[in-house]
Design an enzyme around this catalytic site. Structure first.
Site, PDB file in Angstrom:
ATOM      1  N   GLY A  35       0.803  -1.229   0.000  1.00 42.24           N
ATOM      2  CA  GLY A  35       0.000   0.000   0.000  1.00 42.24           C
ATOM      3  C   GLY A  35       0.832   1.273   0.000  1.00 42.24           C
ATOM      4  O   GLY A  35       1.879   1.373  -0.660  1.00 42.24           O
ATOM      5  N   ASP A  86       7.558  -3.766   8.985  1.00 45.34           N
ATOM      6  CA  ASP A  86       6.151  -4.192   9.024  1.00 45.34           C
ATOM      7  C   ASP A  86       6.032  -5.336  10.021  1.00 45.34           C
ATOM      8  O   ASP A  86       7.046  -5.850  10.505  1.00 45.34           O
ATOM      9  CB  ASP A  86       5.644  -4.599   7.620  1.00 45.34           C
ATOM     10  N   ASN A 143       3.841   5.352   9.052  1.00 44.58           N
ATOM     11  CA  ASN A 143       2.767   5.101   8.081  1.00 44.58           C
ATOM     12  C   ASN A 143       1.830   3.980   8.526  1.00 44.58           C
ATOM     13  O   ASN A 143       0.663   3.971   8.145  1.00 44.58           O
ATOM     14  CB  ASN A 143       3.393   4.774   6.719  1.00 44.58           C
ATOM     15  N   ALA A 144       2.333   3.038   9.335  1.00 48.44           N
ATOM     16  CA  ALA A 144       1.512   1.880   9.727  1.00 48.44           C
ATOM     17  C   ALA A 144       0.201   2.369  10.324  1.00 48.44           C
ATOM     18  O   ALA A 144       0.174   3.328  11.094  1.00 48.44           O
ATOM     19  CB  ALA A 144       2.263   1.018  10.743  1.00 48.44           C
ATOM     20  N   ASN A 192     -21.582   0.319  19.495  1.00 48.37           N
ATOM     21  CA  ASN A 192     -21.290  -1.109  19.319  1.00 48.37           C
ATOM     22  C   ASN A 192     -19.801  -1.426  19.467  1.00 48.37           C
ATOM     23  O   ASN A 192     -19.387  -2.543  19.172  1.00 48.37           O
ATOM     24  CB  ASN A 192     -21.719  -1.568  17.921  1.00 48.37           C
ATOM     25  N   TYR A 234     -10.751   5.507  14.857  1.00 46.60           N
ATOM     26  CA  TYR A 234      -9.777   5.823  13.803  1.00 46.60           C
ATOM     27  C   TYR A 234      -9.621   7.342  13.661  1.00 46.60           C
ATOM     28  O   TYR A 234      -8.504   7.870  13.616  1.00 46.60           O
ATOM     29  CB  TYR A 234     -10.269   5.203  12.493  1.00 46.60           C
ATOM     30  N   LYS A 236      -6.321   9.666  14.241  1.00 44.66           N
ATOM     31  CA  LYS A 236      -5.720  10.456  13.152  1.00 44.66           C
ATOM     32  C   LYS A 236      -5.749  11.946  13.478  1.00 44.66           C
ATOM     33  O   LYS A 236      -4.843  12.691  13.099  1.00 44.66           O
ATOM     34  CB  LYS A 236      -6.446  10.162  11.838  1.00 44.66           C
ATOM     35  N   THR A 258      -6.131   1.716  -2.722  1.00 46.06           N
ATOM     36  CA  THR A 258      -5.313   0.652  -2.120  1.00 46.06           C
ATOM     37  C   THR A 258      -6.216  -0.544  -1.856  1.00 46.06           C
ATOM     38  O   THR A 258      -7.430  -0.479  -2.076  1.00 46.06           O
ATOM     39  CB  THR A 258      -4.701   1.082  -0.765  1.00 46.06           C
TER      40      THR A 258
HETATM   41  P1  NAD Z   1      -2.661  -0.977   4.352  1.00 43.50           P
HETATM   42  O1  NAD Z   1      -3.561  -1.703   5.296  1.00 43.50           O
HETATM   43  O2  NAD Z   1      -2.624  -1.407   2.931  1.00 43.50           O
HETATM   44  O3  NAD Z   1      -1.161  -0.995   4.914  1.00 43.50           O
HETATM   45  C1  NAD Z   1      -0.863  -0.752   6.262  1.00 43.50           C
HETATM   46  C2  NAD Z   1       0.400  -1.518   6.638  1.00 43.50           C
HETATM   47  O4  NAD Z   1       0.672  -1.251   8.009  1.00 43.50           O
HETATM   48  C3  NAD Z   1       0.228  -3.024   6.463  1.00 43.50           C
HETATM   49  O5  NAD Z   1       1.305  -3.556   5.724  1.00 43.50           O
HETATM   50  C4  NAD Z   1       0.206  -3.528   7.893  1.00 43.50           C
HETATM   51  O6  NAD Z   1       0.741  -4.838   8.055  1.00 43.50           O
HETATM   52  C5  NAD Z   1       1.070  -2.484   8.603  1.00 43.50           C
HETATM   53  N1  NAD Z   1       0.833  -2.481  10.041  1.00 43.50           N
HETATM   54  C6  NAD Z   1      -0.364  -2.522  10.679  1.00 43.50           C
HETATM   55  N2  NAD Z   1      -0.174  -2.578  12.004  1.00 43.50           N
HETATM   56  C7  NAD Z   1       1.163  -2.551  12.216  1.00 43.50           C
HETATM   57  C8  NAD Z   1       1.975  -2.612  13.372  1.00 43.50           C
HETATM   58  N3  NAD Z   1       1.451  -2.722  14.588  1.00 43.50           N
HETATM   59  N4  NAD Z   1       3.317  -2.592  13.232  1.00 43.50           N
HETATM   60  C9  NAD Z   1       3.872  -2.499  11.999  1.00 43.50           C
HETATM   61  N5  NAD Z   1       3.155  -2.454  10.853  1.00 43.50           N
HETATM   62  C10 NAD Z   1       1.814  -2.496  10.979  1.00 43.50           C
HETATM   63  O7  NAD Z   1      -3.067   0.554   4.498  1.00 43.50           O
HETATM   64  P2  NAD Z   1      -2.800   1.798   3.529  1.00 43.50           P
HETATM   65  O8  NAD Z   1      -4.056   2.074   2.803  1.00 43.50           O
HETATM   66  O9  NAD Z   1      -1.532   1.631   2.759  1.00 43.50           O
HETATM   67  O10 NAD Z   1      -2.626   2.951   4.629  1.00 43.50           O
HETATM   68  C11 NAD Z   1      -1.363   3.408   5.090  1.00 43.50           C
HETATM   69  C12 NAD Z   1      -1.610   4.567   6.055  1.00 43.50           C
HETATM   70  O11 NAD Z   1      -2.370   5.585   5.416  1.00 43.50           O
HETATM   71  C13 NAD Z   1      -2.399   4.170   7.296  1.00 43.50           C
HETATM   72  O12 NAD Z   1      -1.922   4.888   8.416  1.00 43.50           O
HETATM   73  C14 NAD Z   1      -3.820   4.601   6.948  1.00 43.50           C
HETATM   74  O13 NAD Z   1      -4.572   4.859   8.111  1.00 43.50           O
HETATM   75  C15 NAD Z   1      -3.528   5.869   6.165  1.00 43.50           C
HETATM   76  N6  NAD Z   1      -4.618   6.278   5.262  1.00 43.50           N
HETATM   77  C16 NAD Z   1      -4.976   5.519   4.170  1.00 43.50           C
HETATM   78  C17 NAD Z   1      -5.997   5.963   3.334  1.00 43.50           C
HETATM   79  C18 NAD Z   1      -6.433   5.196   2.096  1.00 43.50           C
HETATM   80  O14 NAD Z   1      -7.326   5.668   1.383  1.00 43.50           O
HETATM   81  N7  NAD Z   1      -5.846   4.048   1.780  1.00 43.50           N
HETATM   82  C19 NAD Z   1      -6.659   7.149   3.610  1.00 43.50           C
HETATM   83  C20 NAD Z   1      -6.279   7.885   4.727  1.00 43.50           C
HETATM   84  C21 NAD Z   1      -5.233   7.446   5.534  1.00 43.50           C
END
Ligand code: NAD
Length: 442
Positions: free
Chosen positions: A215, A235, A282-283, A293, A347, A351, A383
Site C-alpha cells: 500500500g 512491518d 505510516n503503519a 457497538n 480511527y 488520526k 489501495t
Molecule cells: P494498508 O492496510 O494497505 O497498509 C498498512 C500496513 O501497516 C500493512 O502492511 C500492515 O501490516 C502495517 N501495520 C499494521 N499494524 C502494524 C503494526 N502494529 N506494526 C507495523 N506495521 C503495521 O493501508 P494503507 O491504505 O496503505 O494505509 C497506510 C496509512 O495511510 C495508514 O496509516 C492509513 O490509516 C492511512 N490512510 C490511508 C488511506 C487510504 O485511502 N488508503 C486514507 C487515509 C489514511
C-alpha cells in the site's frame, strides 16, 4: 482496483455521454515519470500590489518551467504564481482579481496556480482579513478550475528569505503534487539545508518507513529510495514475506517488527546505527464500528497502533538522539481525522491525534533537535483497503473531490518525499491533505 469511470471519460463516446448526463469529468493526472519529471512551459509570475518577500522570483526556478511576467503569451502557461504577500486590505484584494481574472482561462490542462501569501497578523486585523481571504479564494478556485489543474496557497512569513520557499514551490510546480489541491502551507523562516546532488536529494540519509510491506507504505519506501535514501522497511512479522519482497525490490532492508512492541524504538535505533535521517510513521489499522457497538479492545488497538506507538517511538528516538540533526519525521493522518466518519470514532480520534502531535512537536523538535515534524492526511487513495469498500461508497469516495478521482499511493509518497527534502527545513508542523481537495472536511 481500476477506476473504470476514469477510463470511460477518457474515450470520446464516454466523454460525450457523461457530459450530456452532467456527470463528473475527471481529467487524467500527469504524475512524475522518469521521462516526464517536470511540468513544461511558461510559468507566469504575477504580483498583486507590492511584494512583501524579497527575491521571490529566484525561488521560482522550477526545472522545465520558464519564468515570465508577460501575460500575452503565445503558449498557454503551465503554471501561474501570484505573489500576494503585500495584500493588506480588502481593497487590495482587488489586485488579486485583476491579476488572475484575465489569465485563469489560459492555464494549460493539468496546470498549477500557486498564490503566495503571508501569515495573517495578530496585530493588524485589516492585513489578517486580507491574507485570510486568500484561503477562501484559493479553496474556491481549486473547486472551479477543472481539467486536472490545482490551486494552493503558500504563506511565507515576513523576514523569510525566498529560498525557504524553494523546495515547496518545486514540489507544487511539478507533477509530484498532481493529487494535492486547495491546500494552505505555512512556512517558517528557517533556511534550507544544502542538497549535494539534486538528482538524489536524499542520498546519504537513512529512512525508516513503518507499514512498508504494501500500500502507501511500500510506495513511500519506493519514492524515498528513488530520491537516494537508504530505506529500512518495517512491518509486522506476520507480513514478513510481503515485506521482504518489497524490500528486495527496492534494495532496502526489511525489519519485521510490530511497532507497538515495548522495545520497538530500541530495535529501530539498532537497525540504523549511524542515525535516522527520515522517520515515516505510516503503519495504520481500522477497526470500524459505531461507538455504541464498539468494544474497548477495538478502540484500544486502533489508538495503540495509529497514535500511541507513534508518540512513544518518536519520543524515545528523539530522546536517544537516534534522529540526526536536519532529520525529518513524517506521520500519517487522514481526512477522517479532519472531517470525521461514521463508524470511525476510534480511527478519526487517532488520526486527529496525529495532527495535534505534529502541530505541537514541530516547533519544539526543530528548536531542540533540528528536526521537522509534519503529517500527510490522505483522502481516498486506491489501495487494498479502499478496494474492500462497498461499490457505491467507493464510487462516492472517488468522485467527491475537485479532481473527481481517487489518488494513488504514489501521490501520498511524493508528499512525504517533499517533507523529507533537505530543502524543506521551513516546512514544519504542517498537515498536507493529499485528497484532490476532498469535499469532506476543512
Ligand atoms: P494498508 O492496510 O494497505 O497498509 C498498512 C500496513 O501497516 C500493512 O502492511 C500492515 O501490516 C502495517 N501495520 C499494521 N499494524 C502494524 C503494526 N502494529 N506494526 C507495523 N506495521 C503495521 O493501508 P494503507 O491504505 O496503505 O494505509 C497506510 C496509512 O495511510 C495508514 O496509516 C492509513 O490509516 C492511512 N490512510 C490511508 C488511506 C487510504 O485511502 N488508503 C486514507 C487515509 C489514511
Amino acid at each position: 482496483m481500476a477506476d473504470r469511470y476514469l477510463h470511460l471519460t477518457g474515450t470520446a463516446p464516454g466523454r460525450f455521454l457523461t457530459r450530456r448526463l452532467g456527470l463528473p469529468q475527471p481529467a487524467p493526472l500527469r504524475r512524475w515519470t522518469l521521462e516526464t519529471p517536470h511540468l513544461e512551459g511558461p510559468l507566469l509570475h504575477l504580483t498583486a500590489g507590492a511584494s512583501a518577500v524579497a527575491g521571490v522570483a529566484e525561488s521560482l526556478r522550477a526545472p522545465g518551467l520558464t519564468v515570465t511576467d508577460r501575460a500575452d503569451l503565445a503558449a498557454r502557461p503551465a503554471a501561474i504564481v501570484l505573489d500576494a504577500t503585500g495584500v493588506a486590505s480588502a481593497v487590495g484584494l482587488g489586485d488579486v482579481h485583476a491579476a488572475l481574472h484575465p489569465v485563469v482561462r489560459s492555464l494549460a490542462p493539468g496546470g498549477r496556480i500557486v498564490v503566495l501569501g503571508t501569515v495573517p497578523s495578530p496585530d493588524d486585523h485589516h492585513q489578517a482579513a486580507a491574507q485570510q481571504a486568500l484561503e477562501g479564494f484559493v479553496r474556491s478556485l481549486g473547486k472551479e478550475i477543472g481539467r486536472g489543474s490545482t490551486v494552493q496557497l503558500v504563506r511565507v512569513p515576513a523576514g523569510a528569505t525566498a529560498d525557504a520557499a524553494e523546495s515547496t514551490l518545486r514540489f507544487l510546480l511539478s507533477p509530484r503534487s498532481a493529487y494535492v489541491s486547495g491546500q494552505v502551507i505555512e512556512l517558517t523562516a528557517a533556511a534550507p539545508d544544502p542538497v549535494a546532488d539534486p538528482a538524489a536529494p536524499l542520498a546519504g540519509r537513512t529512512a525508516l518507513v513503518t507499514g512498508a510491506a504494501r500500500g502507501i507504505g511500500a510506495a513511500v519506501a519506493s519514492v524515498l529510495a528513488r530520491d537516494g535514501a537508504q530505506v529500512i522497511a518495517l512491518d509486522v512479522p506476520g507480513a514478513r514475506e510481503e515485506l521482504e519482497r518489497t524490500a528486495d525490490r527496492l534494495g532496502a532492508t526489511a525489519l519485521p517488527l510490530d511497532i507497538t512492541a515495548p522495545d520497538a524504538a530500541d530495535r529501530i535505533a539498532a537497525a540504523a546505527p549511524d542515525g535516522l535521517g527520515i522517520l515515516v510513521h505510516n503503519a495504520g489499522i481500522t477497526r470500524d464500528r459505531r461507538l455504541a457497538n464498539m468494544p474497548a479492545d477495538r478502540w484500544a488497538s486502533v489508538v495503540e497502533v495509529n497514535l500511541d506507538s507513534v508518540l512513544r517511538t518518536t519520543d524515545e528516538l528523539l530522546k536517544a538522539g537516534a534522529i540526526t540533526r536536519g532529520g525529518r519525521i513524517v506521520a500519517t493522518a487522514s481526512i477522517a481525522g479532519i472531517a470525521g466518519n461514521t463508524g470511525q470514532t476510534n480511527y478519526a480520534a487517532s488520526k486527529a491525534g496525529i495532527i495535534g502531535l505534529v502541530r505541537s512537536l514541530g516547533p519544539r523538535a526543530a528548536a531542540d533537535h533540528g528536526v521537522t515534524v509534519n503529517a500527510v492526511a490522505p483522502g481516498f487513495i486506491e489501495t487494498k483497503m479502499t478496494a474492500a469498500v462497498p461499490f457505491f461508497i467507493r464510487e462516492a469516495g472517488r468522485r467527491m473531490n475537485s479532481l473527481s478521482q481517487g489518488g494513488l499511493p504514489v501521490d501520498v509518497a511524493e508528499a512525504v518525499a517533499w517533507f523529507a527534502q533537505p530543502g524543506s527545513t521551513a516546512v514544519n508542523g504542517q498537515v498536507l491533505r493529499v485528497c484532490g481537495q476532498s469535499l469532506l472536511g476543512a
